[in-house]
Write an enzyme that holds these catalytic residues in place. Structure first.
Site, short mmCIF file in Angstrom:
data_model
loop_
_atom_site.label_atom_id
_atom_site.label_comp_id
_atom_site.label_asym_id
_atom_site.label_seq_id
_atom_site.Cartn_x
_atom_site.Cartn_y
_atom_site.Cartn_z
N SER A 240 36.84 40.98 46.30
CA SER A 240 36.57 42.21 47.07
C SER A 240 37.71 42.51 48.06
CB SER A 240 35.24 42.12 47.80
OG SER A 240 35.16 40.94 48.55
N HIS A 270 30.84 36.90 42.07
CA HIS A 270 31.24 37.14 43.47
C HIS A 270 30.00 37.55 44.26
CE1 HIS A 270 33.81 37.95 46.77
NE2 HIS A 270 34.26 39.15 46.46
N HIS A 317 32.80 27.18 44.31
CA HIS A 317 33.69 28.14 45.00
C HIS A 317 35.11 27.94 44.52
CE1 HIS A 317 35.53 30.52 48.20
NE2 HIS A 317 34.35 31.08 48.30
N ARG A 326 28.92 29.15 56.05
CA ARG A 326 28.07 30.36 56.08
C ARG A 326 26.69 30.03 55.52
NH1 ARG A 326 31.83 34.24 52.65
NH2 ARG A 326 31.66 32.40 51.31
N ASP A 372 25.97 32.53 49.17
CA ASP A 372 24.95 33.29 48.44
C ASP A 372 23.70 32.48 48.11
OD1 ASP A 372 26.52 35.67 48.31
OD2 ASP A 372 27.78 34.65 46.85
N ARG A 398 31.41 42.94 54.44
CA ARG A 398 32.77 42.70 53.93
C ARG A 398 33.73 43.84 54.27
NH1 ARG A 398 34.73 38.89 50.56
NH2 ARG A 398 33.51 37.68 52.05
N ARG A 418 52.75 44.66 43.36
CA ARG A 418 53.18 44.80 41.97
C ARG A 418 53.70 43.45 41.44
NH1 ARG A 418 54.21 44.90 36.91
NH2 ARG A 418 54.79 46.89 35.97
N1 HAX Z 1 27.53 26.42 37.73
C1 HAX Z 1 27.99 26.06 36.53
N2 HAX Z 1 29.30 25.90 36.24
C2 HAX Z 1 30.15 26.09 37.24
C3 HAX Z 1 29.75 26.42 38.53
C4 HAX Z 1 28.37 26.60 38.77
N3 HAX Z 1 27.88 26.97 39.94
N4 HAX Z 1 30.84 26.54 39.32
C5 HAX Z 1 31.90 26.30 38.53
N5 HAX Z 1 31.49 26.04 37.28
C6 HAX Z 1 32.29 25.80 36.09
C7 HAX Z 1 33.16 27.04 35.83
O1 HAX Z 1 32.41 28.05 35.15
C8 HAX Z 1 34.28 26.47 35.02
O2 HAX Z 1 33.80 26.28 33.71
P1 HAX Z 1 34.76 26.47 32.43
O3 HAX Z 1 35.81 25.43 32.57
O4 HAX Z 1 33.85 26.29 31.29
O5 HAX Z 1 35.33 27.87 32.54
C9 HAX Z 1 34.47 25.09 35.66
O6 HAX Z 1 33.24 24.78 36.32
C10 HAX Z 1 35.61 25.04 36.66
O7 HAX Z 1 35.39 26.07 37.61
P2 HAX Z 1 35.94 25.90 39.12
O8 HAX Z 1 37.41 25.78 39.07
O9 HAX Z 1 35.17 24.85 39.83
O10 HAX Z 1 35.49 27.28 39.77
P3 HAX Z 1 36.20 28.71 39.68
O11 HAX Z 1 37.20 28.78 40.78
O12 HAX Z 1 36.69 28.99 38.31
O13 HAX Z 1 34.98 29.68 39.96
C11 HAX Z 1 33.03 30.44 41.02
C12 HAX Z 1 34.40 29.80 41.22
C13 HAX Z 1 32.46 30.78 42.39
C14 HAX Z 1 33.20 31.73 40.21
C15 HAX Z 1 32.10 29.45 40.28
O14 HAX Z 1 31.91 28.30 41.08
C16 HAX Z 1 30.75 30.05 39.91
O15 HAX Z 1 30.66 30.70 38.86
N6 HAX Z 1 29.68 29.86 40.78
C17 HAX Z 1 28.40 30.48 40.53
C18 HAX Z 1 28.42 31.94 40.94
C19 HAX Z 1 28.51 32.09 42.43
O16 HAX Z 1 27.78 31.48 43.18
N7 HAX Z 1 29.41 32.96 42.90
C20 HAX Z 1 29.59 33.24 44.32
C21 HAX Z 1 30.76 32.51 44.93
C22 HAX Z 1 30.95 32.82 46.40
C23 HAX Z 1 31.36 34.23 46.57
O17 HAX Z 1 32.41 34.70 46.17
N8 HAX Z 1 30.48 34.99 47.11
O18 HAX Z 1 30.67 36.30 47.14
#
Ligand code: HAX
Length: 435
Positions: A240, A270, A317, A326, A372, A398, A418
């Site tokens: 965002s 997100h 995260h 938070r 969240d 935000r 860019r």
């Molecule tokens: N549940 C299951 N699998 C998860 C996970 C979770 N909560 N968090 C990470 N993973 C998985 C990823 O999907 C990824 O899998 P693949 O290798 O198969 O692609 C692997 O673990 C490595 O991911 P990572 O490096 O630990 O995490 P990323 O930086 O790629 O992603 C995310 C960060 C927040 C997107 C991820 O932890 C997630 O999907 N969490 C659940 C959704 C969520 O709570 N989002 C909100 C985050 C906070 C925020 O931005 N709020 O607005």
């Protein structure tokens, strides 16, 4: 010129030479090297953005202008009788780096009250949406519809010196930030509360007036203040904040930028994760009837989610490597106000069972809860049970950080963003893969 604008101008003038010196004397210094993994993997960890408004340490969590969240809550002035600070005071801090006095916050609050009035056509835009539209779509469209109000755009069309860009951007930012809670409350009243002709209370601050327009009793005013402050900023690389900054870098005004910011926040990885957490828990709740599940049942529910190829919402995260402060602040609030609440017990049990499961699965780099995982429960407790709406609340918060950043982007003359892309073949050549 208002006190805030005057102070901001002095800070801008003091800051400009620092950026100039960095560019003139150290423009070629290497900060980072970039790996293939980072190029393919969403640019994780590449130090390529600059902001002084907040900084996210993986283990400590977010600091706003150098202050931890507990310090922010302790130091910022509070409305009479409130436990949570003025949101306006937070905006002052984000913009200037200074904790405002009571008088300084009052002046800004007063200034914002005048800017709260929503043009009639914005109500009409919101009302024109079908009631099964997602509230984030309505929010984004309502903000977009106001682009014609942009003072920056008007002045740019007439011709303006680059060094003055920040000034009309500041005016646009204050106007939009003041109107966002009104838009948010109107969306809530249209979609869920079915209340029309809701008035504002000009004697109330940002959080207080929002609670009033939502038709919620105290302490929902404090809940709103806490919520907006907690979600205000998380440095510049998250979707965002980065989207807002990127759009603004083309000199699009804040209406375009914040509408884009809202669209980025609406993704389930997100901001929409707060809605997903509640939806996910309600699935289990529907199966359990009135009972709180045992740990064994909860563990199975988590494993079923993972084995179904889904993520566990509210956990993990991209930067944090510990429990999100938070989350902790909202957990402490819940423990103080409704420790026996059934939904809170669900969330509390998830705090216990999810991290070891994610560790055992071995994929997520951070098994701990993020903001969240807890925020929906707090809203639910105070009667905002329509979880589709939670990301609208996140957006209002935000926007404060993104707007402050955009003002500074303009003040420091940051250019069009860019980065360079390359093809897969080029990358293969760089690493020595032959066809
Ligand atoms: N549940 C299951 N699998 C998860 C996970 C979770 N909560 N968090 C990470 N993973 C998985 C990823 O999907 C990824 O899998 P693949 O290798 O198969 O692609 C692997 O673990 C490595 O991911 P990572 O490096 O630990 O995490 P990323 O930086 O790629 O992603 C995310 C960060 C927040 C997107 C991820 O932890 C997630 O999907 N969490 C659940 C959704 C969520 O709570 N989002 C909100 C985050 C906070 C925020 O931005 N709020 O607005």
């Amino acid at each position: 010129m208002s006190n805030l604008k005057e102070r901001l101008f002095k800070k801008i003038e003091a800051h400009r030479p620092r950026i100039k010196r960095l560019l003139d004397e150290h423009g070629e210094t290497v900060v980072n090297e970039v790996t293939v993994q980072q190029i393919i993997g969403g640019m994780r960890g590449i130090k390529s953005l600059i902001t002084d408004i907040s900084y996210l340490d993986p283990y400590e969590g977010i600091r706003y202008r150098g202050y931890t969240l507990p310090e922010v809550f302790e130091k910022l002035p509070k409305p009479k009788g409130a436990k949570m600070p003025y949101v306006e005071g937070l905006f002052y801090l984000l913009l200037t780096g200074d904790i405002p006095t009571e008088d300084e916050v009052s002046e800004l609050t007063y200034e914002c009250v005048f800017r709260r009035q929503l043009p009639k056509y914005v109500y009409e835009v919101i009302d024109a949406f079908p009631n099964n539209s997602h509230p984030m779509v309505i929010l984004s469209a309502a903000v977009m519809s106001m682009q014609r109000e942009s003072i920056f755009n008007l002045k740019y069309q007439r011709g303006m010196d680059k060094t003055d860009y920040w000034d009309p951007t500041f005016e646009d930012a204050l106007n939009l930030m003041s109107k966002l809670p009104v838009i948010g409350a109107h969306i809530y009243n249209k979609l869920y509360a079915k209340r029309s002709n809701v008035y504002q209370d000009p004697t109330l601050d940002f959080g207080g007036n929002f609670a009033y327009m939502m038709g919620k009793d105290l302490p929902y005013d404090d809940v709103s203040r806490m919520y907006f402050i907690l979600h205000a900023d998380h440095e510049s690389g998250n979707v965002s904040a980065h989207t807002g900054h990127l759009i603004a870098s083309s000199l699009s005004d804040v209406y375009y930028s914040i509408s884009g910011m809202i669209n980025g926040l609406a993704g389930p990885l997100h901001g929409l994760a707060n809605q997903e957490v509640l939806r996910w828990i309600q699935d289990l709740r529907a199966k359990m009837g009135d009972k709180v599940p045992s740990e064994a049942v909860m563990k199975k529910f988590v494993w079923d989610t993972l084995e179904g190829g889904q993520v566990v919402p509210g956990f993990g995260h991209a930067v944090l490597r510990k429990t999100d402060p938070r989350y902790q602040i909202q957990r402490d609030f819940s423990l103080e106000h409704f420790p026996e609440d059934e939904l809170f017990k669900y969330v509390d049990m998830l705090y216990k069972v999810v991290p070891p499961i994610l560790q055992e699965q071995g994929k997520a780099k951070n098994p701990w809860p993020n903001v969240d995982a807890q925020s929906g429960v707090v809203q639910w407790q105070y009667g905002v049970t329509q979880y589709d709406y939670y990301t609208v609340l996140f957006s209002i918060g935000r926007a404060l950080g993104v707007l402050a950043n955009i003002i500074w982007d303009r003040a420091l003359g940051f250019p069009l963003e860019r980065p360079k892309s390359i093809t897969t073949y080029m990358l293969e050549q760089i690493v020595g893969i032959k066809k």
